[in-house]
Design a protein around this motif. Structure first.
Motif, PDB file in Angstrom:
ATOM      1  N   VAL A  76       0.836  -1.212   0.000  1.00  0.00           N
ATOM      2  CA  VAL A  76       0.000   0.000   0.000  1.00  0.00           C
ATOM      3  C   VAL A  76       0.865   1.253   0.000  1.00  0.00           C
ATOM      4  O   VAL A  76       0.646   2.185  -0.787  1.00  0.00           O
ATOM      5  CB  VAL A  76      -0.951  -0.003   1.219  1.00  0.00           C
ATOM      6  N   PHE A  77       1.856   1.282   0.883  1.00  0.00           N
ATOM      7  CA  PHE A  77       2.744   2.445   0.964  1.00  0.00           C
ATOM      8  C   PHE A  77       3.549   2.618  -0.322  1.00  0.00           C
ATOM      9  O   PHE A  77       3.786   3.737  -0.774  1.00  0.00           O
ATOM     10  CB  PHE A  77       3.691   2.319   2.153  1.00  0.00           C
ATOM     11  N   THR A  78       3.995   1.501  -0.902  1.00  0.00           N
ATOM     12  CA  THR A  78       4.751   1.584  -2.157  1.00  0.00           C
ATOM     13  C   THR A  78       3.894   2.203  -3.248  1.00  0.00           C
ATOM     14  O   THR A  78       4.369   3.043  -4.028  1.00  0.00           O
ATOM     15  CB  THR A  78       5.229   0.186  -2.597  1.00  0.00           C
ATOM     16  N   ALA A  79       2.628   1.801  -3.302  1.00  0.00           N
ATOM     17  CA  ALA A  79       1.706   2.368  -4.297  1.00  0.00           C
ATOM     18  C   ALA A  79       1.485   3.859  -4.052  1.00  0.00           C
ATOM     19  O   ALA A  79       1.500   4.663  -4.995  1.00  0.00           O
ATOM     20  CB  ALA A  79       0.375   1.621  -4.254  1.00  0.00           C
ATOM     21  N   MET A  80       1.310   4.235  -2.789  1.00  0.00           N
ATOM     22  CA  MET A  80       1.063   5.639  -2.458  1.00  0.00           C
ATOM     23  C   MET A  80       2.266   6.513  -2.813  1.00  0.00           C
ATOM     24  O   MET A  80       2.110   7.582  -3.415  1.00  0.00           O
ATOM     25  CB  MET A  80       0.734   5.764  -0.960  1.00  0.00           C
ATOM     26  N   ILE A  81       3.466   6.052  -2.441  1.00  0.00           N
ATOM     27  CA  ILE A  81       4.666   6.844  -2.712  1.00  0.00           C
ATOM     28  C   ILE A  81       4.914   6.930  -4.213  1.00  0.00           C
ATOM     29  O   ILE A  81       5.294   7.983  -4.739  1.00  0.00           O
ATOM     30  CB  ILE A  81       5.887   6.241  -1.991  1.00  0.00           C
ATOM     31  N   THR A  82       4.697   5.809  -4.911  1.00  0.00           N
ATOM     32  CA  THR A  82       4.859   5.799  -6.369  1.00  0.00           C
ATOM     33  C   THR A  82       3.933   6.825  -7.013  1.00  0.00           C
ATOM     34  O   THR A  82       4.340   7.586  -7.901  1.00  0.00           O
ATOM     35  CB  THR A  82       4.544   4.399  -6.939  1.00  0.00           C
ATOM     36  N   PHE A  83       2.689   6.872  -6.559  1.00  0.00           N
ATOM     37  CA  PHE A  83       1.708   7.811  -7.106  1.00  0.00           C
ATOM     38  C   PHE A  83       2.095   9.254  -6.787  1.00  0.00           C
ATOM     39  O   PHE A  83       2.032  10.139  -7.651  1.00  0.00           O
ATOM     40  CB  PHE A  83       0.320   7.499  -6.539  1.00  0.00           C
ATOM     41  N   LEU A  84       2.553   9.510  -5.541  1.00  0.00           N
ATOM     42  CA  LEU A  84       2.918  10.864  -5.132  1.00  0.00           C
ATOM     43  C   LEU A  84       4.147  11.375  -5.894  1.00  0.00           C
ATOM     44  O   LEU A  84       4.287  12.579  -6.111  1.00  0.00           O
ATOM     45  CB  LEU A  84       3.186  10.908  -3.622  1.00  0.00           C
TER      46      LEU A  84
END
Length: 298
Positions: A251-259
């Motif tokens: 989840v965090f990897t997806a969020m950081i990737t998106f940001l």
């Protein structure tokens, strides 16, 4: 409340390992990144293990040298070389999602190697999570399952999951405090890795300031702080509760990737959802049943 914050931070830092690892490994390679990460971590883990667990290192390393060496080869050398090697070919998002399959792999291998109980729902969960990984491997086209070529990085992450599961199973049976066990395993791993460094020169002059920041992050946050936060939390809330938080890595990897402006494909979202749901069924139900059995026996 403090333990929950620690668990969130531990998994946030582990997620950062994929993103920084993707950037740094392109410059120094998996071998040097693994060695630097753990020799720096060792300098921190040694005093931490001493003050928190007060081990007798001489006796432990003499009595348990073989299992500690094996866990070092699997969990420190093997897993990290496969992880950073995978990041040379695949995205941090893919690597994190495939890595989310690890708890389910541990359940399956524990059934075969340790003869631990496994309910039918656990099997269904593993199949669902594996289907999610296959959905990602085939970029959403499951009819391509039997194709002859896959992304090498995704396959390396699958192998890394098996290596990590074996490491976890051996570590589970090791009668050594967790931080001390990791410290000793890291020590043996450093000794084993050192001769191979001469085969690959370290590109010191080619590293920029940003790359040194990435190396510093990997050496400290996912290697020292995550491990410390994780063990302190597990000691308070137990491994069953803490294990649920491991799903935050993807989840965090997806969020950081998106940001950071990266793109997340539909196959990653759908496959990731299947993996997380499957892992929950493969692990959580099993723990709940064990918990109920314990209550009944009382």
């Amino acid at each position: 409340m403090r333990e929950k914050i620690f668990l969130v931070l531990a998994n946030l830092f582990w997620a950062g390992n994929y993103l920084f690892g993707k950037y740094v490994v392109a410059e120094i390679g998996p071998l040097w990144l693994t060695f630097i990460r753990w020799i720096v971590a060792f300098l921190f883990l040694l005093p931490i293990s001493y003050f928190l667990e007060r081990p007798r290192y001489g006796e432990i390393m003499k009595q348990f040298w073989l299992p500690l060496s094996i866990t070092g080869i699997l969990g420190i050398i093997g897993y990290n070389l496969l992880l950073y090697g995978a990041l040379e070919y695949t995205s941090p998002m893919n690597a994190a999602i495939v890595n989310a399959l690890n708890p389910a792999i541990i359940v399956i291998l524990s059934y075969f190697l340790l003869k631990e109980r496994m309910a039918f729902v656990n099997v269904i969960g593993f199949i669902i999570s594996l289907a999610g990984v296959l959905f990602i491997l085939t970029n959403g086209h499951l009819q391509w399952i039997f194709q002859t070529s896959y992304n090498h990085g995704d396959l390396m992450m699958l192998l890394a999951g098996v290596v990590w599961a074996l490491y976890s199973i051996i570590g589970k049976k090791l009668a050594v405090p967790p931080i001390t066990a990791t410290t000793c395993s890291v020590f043996y791993s450093i000794l084993l890795l050192f001769p191979f460094l001469f085969l690959q020169p370290f590109p010191l002059a080619e590293l920029s300031g940003k790359e040194w920041i990435g190396i510093s992050y990997i050496c400290l946050f996912p290697s020292v702080f995550s491990f410390l936060f994780w063990n302190l939390s597990v000691k308070k809330v137990g491994p069953s509760y803490a294990g649920i938080y491991l799903n935050l890595i993807a989840v965090f990897t997806a969020m950081i990737t998106f940001l950071l402006g990266g793109k997340i494909s539909a196959s990653q979202l759908i496959g990731g959802a299947f993996v997380l749901i499957g892992v929950y069924l493969a692990t959580n139900v099993r723990k709940t049943e064990a918990s109920l059995a314990k209550d009944t026996s009382v």
